[in-house]
Design a protein around this motif. Structure first.
Motif, PDB file in Angstrom:
ATOM      1  N   TYR A  26       0.819  -1.405   0.095  1.00  0.00           N
ATOM      2  CA  TYR A  26      -0.208  -0.204   0.722  1.00  0.00           C
ATOM      3  C   TYR A  26       1.324   1.231  -0.021  1.00  0.00           C
ATOM      4  CZ  TYR A  26      -4.025   3.412   1.421  1.00  0.00           C
ATOM      5  OH  TYR A  26      -4.924   4.060   1.082  1.00  0.00           O
ATOM      6  N   SER A  27       0.439   2.015  -0.790  1.00  0.00           N
ATOM      7  CA  SER A  27       1.218   3.614  -0.815  1.00  0.00           C
ATOM      8  C   SER A  27       0.717   4.674  -0.129  1.00  0.00           C
ATOM      9  CB  SER A  27       1.674   3.597  -2.263  1.00  0.00           C
ATOM     10  OG  SER A  27       2.708   3.000  -2.975  1.00  0.00           O
ATOM     11  N   PHE A  28       1.219   5.286   0.218  1.00  0.00           N
ATOM     12  CA  PHE A  28       0.549   6.870   1.089  1.00  0.00           C
ATOM     13  C   PHE A  28       1.152   7.763  -0.112  1.00  0.00           C
ATOM     14  CE2 PHE A  28       0.527   3.370   4.478  1.00  0.00           C
ATOM     15  CZ  PHE A  28      -0.689   4.094   5.257  1.00  0.00           C
ATOM     16  N   GLY A  29      -0.109   8.068  -1.547  1.00  0.00           N
ATOM     17  CA  GLY A  29       0.881   9.036  -2.163  1.00  0.00           C
ATOM     18  C   GLY A  29       2.276   8.553  -2.345  1.00  0.00           C
ATOM     19  N   ASP A  30       3.104   9.594  -2.764  1.00  0.00           N
ATOM     20  CA  ASP A  30       4.072   8.606  -3.698  1.00  0.00           C
ATOM     21  C   ASP A  30       5.243   8.349  -2.182  1.00  0.00           C
ATOM     22  OD1 ASP A  30       3.377  10.255  -6.038  1.00  0.00           O
ATOM     23  OD2 ASP A  30       4.435  12.200  -5.030  1.00  0.00           O
ATOM     24  N   LEU A  31       4.413   7.536  -1.208  1.00  0.00           N
ATOM     25  CA  LEU A  31       5.233   7.381  -0.605  1.00  0.00           C
ATOM     26  C   LEU A  31       4.840   5.527   0.066  1.00  0.00           C
ATOM     27  CD1 LEU A  31       7.046   7.111   2.071  1.00  0.00           C
ATOM     28  CD2 LEU A  31       5.304   8.401   3.460  1.00  0.00           C
ATOM     29  N   PRO A 118      -8.142  12.786   3.890  1.00  0.00           N
ATOM     30  CA  PRO A 118      -7.014  11.756   3.207  1.00  0.00           C
ATOM     31  C   PRO A 118      -6.258  11.512   3.043  1.00  0.00           C
ATOM     32  CG  PRO A 118      -7.296  14.512   2.336  1.00  0.00           C
ATOM     33  CD  PRO A 118      -8.295  14.089   3.523  1.00  0.00           C
ATOM     34  N   ASN A 119      -6.201   9.990   3.051  1.00  0.00           N
ATOM     35  CA  ASN A 119      -4.685   9.109   3.556  1.00  0.00           C
ATOM     36  C   ASN A 119      -2.657   9.875   3.265  1.00  0.00           C
ATOM     37  OD1 ASN A 119      -4.261   7.469   5.895  1.00  0.00           O
ATOM     38  ND2 ASN A 119      -4.519   6.014   4.049  1.00  0.00           N
ATOM     39  N   ASP A 120      -2.922  10.546   3.304  1.00  0.00           N
ATOM     40  CA  ASP A 120      -1.397  10.989   2.740  1.00  0.00           C
ATOM     41  C   ASP A 120      -0.202  11.445   3.865  1.00  0.00           C
ATOM     42  OD1 ASP A 120      -2.522  11.217   0.523  1.00  0.00           O
ATOM     43  OD2 ASP A 120      -2.446  13.108   0.231  1.00  0.00           O
ATOM     44  N   TRP A 121       0.237  10.546   3.492  1.00  0.00           N
ATOM     45  CA  TRP A 121       1.836  11.146   4.981  1.00  0.00           C
ATOM     46  C   TRP A 121       2.776  11.853   3.657  1.00  0.00           C
ATOM     47  CZ3 TRP A 121       4.814   5.437   6.738  1.00  0.00           C
ATOM     48  CH2 TRP A 121       3.199   5.393   7.590  1.00  0.00           C
ATOM     49  N   ILE A 122       3.676  12.851   4.548  1.00  0.00           N
ATOM     50  CA  ILE A 122       4.275  13.701   4.115  1.00  0.00           C
ATOM     51  C   ILE A 122       5.822  13.362   5.137  1.00  0.00           C
ATOM     52  CG2 ILE A 122       5.087  16.277   4.148  1.00  0.00           C
ATOM     53  CD1 ILE A 122       2.146  16.299   4.443  1.00  0.00           C
ATOM     54  N   ILE A 123       6.392  13.628   4.431  1.00  0.00           N
ATOM     55  CA  ILE A 123       8.169  13.994   4.791  1.00  0.00           C
ATOM     56  C   ILE A 123       8.902  14.825   4.185  1.00  0.00           C
ATOM     57  CG2 ILE A 123       8.377  10.881   5.087  1.00  0.00           C
ATOM     58  CD1 ILE A 123       9.825  10.480   2.735  1.00  0.00           C
ATOM     59  N   GLY A 124       9.964  15.233   4.356  1.00  0.00           N
ATOM     60  CA  GLY A 124      11.160  15.842   4.116  1.00  0.00           C
ATOM     61  C   GLY A 124      10.627  17.268   5.622  1.00  0.00           C
TER      62      GLY A 124
END
Length: 287
Positions: A26-31, A118-124
């Motif tokens: 399973y991917s969270f956006g581009d992650l 929205p089921n997104d993770w954010i890194i950076g």
């Protein structure tokens, strides 16, 4: 719920059985964090609920924030988040925009992941600069069962004493709720009921007659949009449910002529089968 405006677009699901699902990456956006999942219900732009599996020694090495509020219930294994150890039965709520910097497991895990948006993770850099999330687990197994409180359409004094409740969370502004219910063996309700809130249900343990759907067992998942009548309801061995809704639940009852016969047919059938309680994730019954 997340402070971001959100419209829940989920369809009616009645029902999925966890033991029959095939998980996939399973991917969270581009992650892609290396987790396996099955999406029980949801859309990319609204709320979603997933059944996650993590392998032993899995870890995510980046600082991460979630775009939406997230609720997690540990079904099996362990999970470490921001140095807090979680185990079977632990429930947590993580506010949108707060940082997770230590995200790993030793034993592996299976869990329910509920994203209120929205089921997104954010890194950076955005994640690194964010405030770290405070993880305050509530163990749903160890909590005591309480009598049902009063709800619109069902005062506390009218609630069946065979019904117990554990309130895990209720939002003070929206009244969105997360709770568990326990129905003692032989509990029945011959009425149909409906609610103004959407209703999300996960049968953790036991058996249940769910109206025209018929018999379901531990591991069954249901999502109903608002005002969907359902019933009659009954259980032979008992049942423990994990439940969520977008606002405090209300009860709108109605009657139908075939309900009595269906309840009696179900209880007779279950008795003839000499059925034992179905518990795919162990005992959630408590004292």
């Amino acid at each position: 719920m997340s402070s971001t405006a959100n419209i829940d677009l989920r369809d009616h699901v009645e029902f999925l059985q966890a033991s029959e699902l095939n998980t996939e990456s399973y991917s969270f956006g581009d992650l892609s964090p290396g987790l396996r999942a099955f999406e029980l219900t949801g859309t990319p732009c609204s709320d979603s609920t997933l059944l996650f599996k993590g392998s032993p020694i899995w870890r995510f090495q980046e600082d991460v924030i979630f775009r939406s509020d997230v609720e997690i219930l540990i079904l099996t294994g362990d999970l470490f988040i921001n140095k807090t150890a979680l185990s079977r039965g632990d429930y947590i709520f993580i506010k949108a925009g707060q940082k997770v910097s230590d995200f790993r497991t030793h034993l592996g895990f299976e869990l329910l992941w509920m994203s209120n948006g929205p089921n997104d993770w954010i890194i950076g850099e955005t994640a690194v600069a964010s405030n770290i999330a405070f993880i305050n687990p509530t163990n749903a197994i160890e909590m005591p069962w309480m009598p049902s409180p009063s709800y619109e359409g069902r005062p506390a004094e009218e609630a069946d004493p065979a019904l117990g409740v554990k309130i895990l969370r209720q939002d003070p502004e929206t009244t969105a709720y997360t709770l568990m219910t326990r129905h003692q063996p032989g509990w029945v309700d011959r009425r149909l009921e409906a609610h103004d809130t959407w209703e999300e249900l996960f049968l953790l343990q036991g058996d249940y007659l769910m109206g025209t759907t018929g018999m379901i067992n531990g591991g069954a998942y249901i999502f109903r949009p608002p005002t969907r009548p359902h019933g009659p309801q009954a259980t032979h061995t008992g049942a423990v449910w994990f439940c969520r809704g977008e606002k405090e639940i209300d009860f709108q009852y109605s009657y139908i002529d075939w309900a009595e016969g269906q309840v009696e047919e179900y209880l007779t059938y279950m008795s003839d089968q000499n059925s034992e309680m179905v518990s795919p994730w162990g005992n959630w019954w408590g004292d």
